[in-house]
Structure formats: structure tokens, C-alpha cells
Write an enzyme that holds these catalytic residues in place. Structure first.
Site, PDB file in Angstrom:
ATOM      1  N   CYS A   5       5.252   4.573  -3.812  1.00 50.78           N
ATOM      2  CA  CYS A   5       5.172   3.843  -5.089  1.00 50.78           C
ATOM      3  C   CYS A   5       4.038   4.403  -5.947  1.00 50.78           C
ATOM      4  O   CYS A   5       4.174   4.492  -7.172  1.00 50.78           O
ATOM      5  CB  CYS A   5       4.968   2.352  -4.825  1.00 50.78           C
ATOM      6  SG  CYS A   5       6.463   1.563  -4.187  1.00 50.78           S
ATOM      7  N   GLN A  30       0.838  -1.212   0.000  1.00 46.36           N
ATOM      8  CA  GLN A  30       0.000   0.000   0.000  1.00 46.36           C
ATOM      9  C   GLN A  30       0.872   1.261   0.000  1.00 46.36           C
ATOM     10  O   GLN A  30       0.477   2.300   0.546  1.00 46.36           O
ATOM     11  CB  GLN A  30      -0.909   0.002   1.235  1.00 46.36           C
ATOM     12  CG  GLN A  30      -2.146  -0.859   1.120  1.00 46.36           C
ATOM     13  CD  GLN A  30      -3.147  -0.328   0.085  1.00 46.36           C
ATOM     14  OE1 GLN A  30      -3.167   0.860  -0.251  1.00 46.36           O
ATOM     15  NE2 GLN A  30      -3.980  -1.210  -0.425  1.00 46.36           N
ATOM     16  N   SER A  31       2.027   1.192  -0.637  1.00 46.09           N
ATOM     17  CA  SER A  31       2.975   2.308  -0.561  1.00 46.09           C
ATOM     18  C   SER A  31       2.483   3.573  -1.272  1.00 46.09           C
ATOM     19  O   SER A  31       2.152   3.554  -2.464  1.00 46.09           O
ATOM     20  CB  SER A  31       4.303   1.862  -1.188  1.00 46.09           C
ATOM     21  OG  SER A  31       5.117   2.978  -1.439  1.00 46.09           O
ATOM     22  N   ASN A  32       2.486   4.671  -0.533  1.00 45.15           N
ATOM     23  CA  ASN A  32       2.162   5.978  -1.124  1.00 45.15           C
ATOM     24  C   ASN A  32       3.272   6.429  -2.058  1.00 45.15           C
ATOM     25  O   ASN A  32       3.025   7.017  -3.108  1.00 45.15           O
ATOM     26  CB  ASN A  32       1.994   7.023  -0.005  1.00 45.15           C
ATOM     27  CG  ASN A  32       0.851   6.668   0.915  1.00 45.15           C
ATOM     28  OD1 ASN A  32      -0.282   6.534   0.470  1.00 45.15           O
ATOM     29  ND2 ASN A  32       1.140   6.495   2.205  1.00 45.15           N
TER      30      ASN A  32
END
Ligand SMILES: Cc1ncc(COP(=O)(O)O)c(C=O)c1O
Length: 329
Positions: free
Chosen positions: A88, A84-86
Site C-alpha cells: 500500500c 503496515q502494508s508495504n
């Protein structure tokens, strides 16, 4: 070097314009009245509204990491993060905008029905590689870069969180922007922020040093890292950032406070306090926080307010670093 010329150099560092700046500083009296029986001057600095690809703090950092000269000949952006990386999300969107391939190395299994940031990674056209453990991310990024070179292309590996000395310059400028919005005259100012890979805190520290102000404290609430480690790392990055713009002033080490008291059981795991903070910001301010970063940072700020750790009359700012797409993840 004088403040003026270092500041000029900072402003002139090459960057790709991605963010919608300045972000608003929103007075939040309703939220303040809910959090305290005493008068409380509370505002939210809305970096959730940096705009590009649903905004957040990564946009300011990536402007520097993805400066035009660094992109010359680059065919592919590679970075890494959690599912759930912001970071990325914004890197994938920037690659789409700039017409480059994007490879994301994500730790965690491939979701069956991607939601939140996981959905956006794919929507922006990133190619996803999954690894079983975060310790493998670096190796896989380097492998992808070598394969791109073997095909005759050129990869730019963006370090996790864009938390490099260069990326942190985005938050040195953000500090200047915020301080000019805040003005002067109050007996003191307290800025609360989430912190993890340290680039945001490093930039805020550098910006505060360059401002020459002694009336501002920054409280960085950890999403995962140990408080001492986080501070040392951020100060180290801030020193490297200072070198990039030729600034040799002292860093305000004693006015940078880090805490890991609100992490709970670990990264991304909600706590009763973070869930309460998310609810309170939504119901009393109409502002959406996220469960991984800003929910815990807000829990920290609420604790400081309720336990009287902020002297009466001093202004409080919550730096909303974004991440809200993860709430829908
Ligand atoms: C929404 C959000 N807030 C705060 C942070 C922490 O910022 P930094 O990694 O610069 O410490 C991150 C990234 O890790 C984030 O995505």
C-alpha cells in the site's frame, strides 16, 4: 518459443519505470563469518534499495501493474493490505507520482498516531478506508471502484501485493539481473527469499526456468501461508506469467523449496529466531530487516546455514525484499 525470443518479449513488456535498477548484490563476509565456522560465500541482493518510496519488492511488481496503457483514463488507484502494508505504501506513492487519487482499504483500526508504513500511507495522500477483517477487503475495493465510476471516473484495482501474473514478471527480470551478477562457476547457488502472496516467488521461478540453469535453488520462507499452498499458488502464477511472454519451458519445480517453519504464532508476530536475525543483520552487516517478512526469511536462511543444509562451497544469496519501514511502525 526459444529462450531468446521469450526473454526479448519479457524485456519488452510495457512498464512504468519506478525502480532504481539494477539493485546491488553485496558480498557479506562479515555476516557470513558470524553465521558459520566454515567458509561461507554469502551475499545480499538489496531489493530494499529499489529506491522508489523507500523501495522493496513491490516496486518491481508495480512497474508492470501500473504500465502506461493500463493507466489510460484511470483517475484512482485502489488497493488493500494490512495497516503496515508495504504494498500500500508503494501504490500510494505511485498514485501521487502519477497524479491519481489513491484509496487504501486496510484491515485493522485507524491508528491514533500512525507510524512506519501507516504514516507513509497518509503522507503520500492516500484516502484510507478501514475494514474490520481481511475477508472484507475485496468487497470494499470493488465498492470503491463502483463509486468512482458513478462519479464519472475510472478506478484501477491493484490486487493485494500486486501478486498477479503480470506483476510477477518484475521478478522474472530480477532473477535474470541476479544471475548475471552472480555469474557461474560455483558448484551451486541458494537464493533465500520471503514469500506471502506469491508474486515474488512466481517471478523468480519463471526467471529461473527461462535462464536454463540447473545449479540454482530458491528457498521461499513463508510469512504466513502454508508451504504447500504457497508453492502451488506461485507455480500457477509462474505458468500464467510464462503464457504472457510465450514461454513454454518446464518450471524448475524440484528446485523451488517452500517452508512455513519460521512463521511462529502468525503473520507479523516476531519469533525469537526472527528477532535474532534482525539483530545479527544489523550488527554484522549494517542492514535493516523487517519483523514481518525479511526477519523471518533471514531466520530460515540462518537455520539452513547452521544446520549444514547448504553443501560446502555453494553460494548463498539473501534476497532482501525490503519492508524495513515497518520496523519503525
Ligand atoms: C518486505 C516484503 N517482503 C516479502 C513480501 C512477500 O512477497 P510476495 O507477496 O510477492 O510473496 C512482501 C509482501 O507481501 C513484503 O512486503
Amino acid at each position: 518459443m526459444s529462450v531468446g525470443s521469450a526473454m526479448e518479449r519479457l524485456r519488452r513488456v510495457e512498464r512504468s519505470r519506478l525502480a532504481n535498477l539494477p539493485t546491488p548484490l553485496v558480498p557479506s563476509p562479515n555476516l557470513a563469518a558470524h553465521l558459520s565456522d566454515r567458509p561461507l560465500d554469502l551475499s545480499i541482493k538489496m531489493d530494499a534499495e529499489t529506491g522508489f518510496a523507500l523501495g522493496g519488492n513491490k516496486v518491481r511488481k508495480l512497474e508492470f501493474e501500473l504500465a502506461p496503457s493500463r493507466l489510460e483514463g484511470v483517475t484512482c488507484l485502489i488497493t488493500a493490505g494490512g495497516p503496515q502494508s508495504n504494498h500500500c505504501r508503494v501504490t500510494a506513492a505511485a498514485a501521487a507520482l502519477l497524479g491519481r487519487r489513491c484509496v487504501l482499504v486496510l484491515n485493522g483500526p485507524e491508528p491514533r498516531n500512525p507510524t512506519g508504513n501507516a504514516l507513509l500511507h497518509r503522507l503520500f495522500g492516500a484516502e484510507i478506508r478501514t475494514v474490520s477483517d481481511r475477508s472484507l477487503r475485496e468487497e470494499f475495493m470493488n465498492r470503491e471502484a463502483r463509486e468512482e465510476a458513478d462519479r464519472g471516473g475510472k478506478a484501477l484495482v491493484v490486487p493485494i501485493g500486486a501478486s498477479t501474473a503480470l506483476g510477477s514478471l518484475g521478478y522474472a527480470l530480477a532473477m535474470e539481473e541476479l544471475l548475471s551478477q552472480l555469474g557461474t562457476g560455483a558448484p551451486g547457488y541458494w537464493i533465500f527469499t520471503s514469500s506471502s502472496s506469491g508474486g515474488t516467488l512466481a517471478g523468480l521461478t519463471l526467471g529461473l526456468s527461462m535462464s536454463g540453469r540447473y545449479d540454482v535453488h530458491v528457498v521461499a520462507v513463508s510469512a504466513d501461508t502454508k508451504a504447500g499452498e504457497m508453492k502451488d499458488h506461485a507455480l500457477d502464477l509462474a505458468r500464467q506469467g510464462a503464457a504472457l511472454v510465450g514461454w513454454s519451458g518446464d518450471l524448475p519445480e524440484d528446485r523451488i523449496i517452500t517452508t512455513d517453519a519460521f512463521v511462529g504464532e502468525g503473520y507479523g508476530k516476531p519469533t525469537p529466531e526472527s528477532s535474532e536475525a534482525i539483530e545479527v543483520f544489523a550488527r554484522h552487516q549494517g542492514v535493516v530487516l523487517d519483523p514481518v517478512y525479511t526477519g523471518k526469511a533471514a531466520a530460515g536462511m540462518i537455520h539452513w546455514i547452521r544446520t549444514g543444509m547448504i553443501p560446502d562451497g555453494q553460494k548463498v544469496v539473501f534476497l532482501h525484499t525490503g519492508g524495513h519501514p515497518a520496523l519503525l511502525g
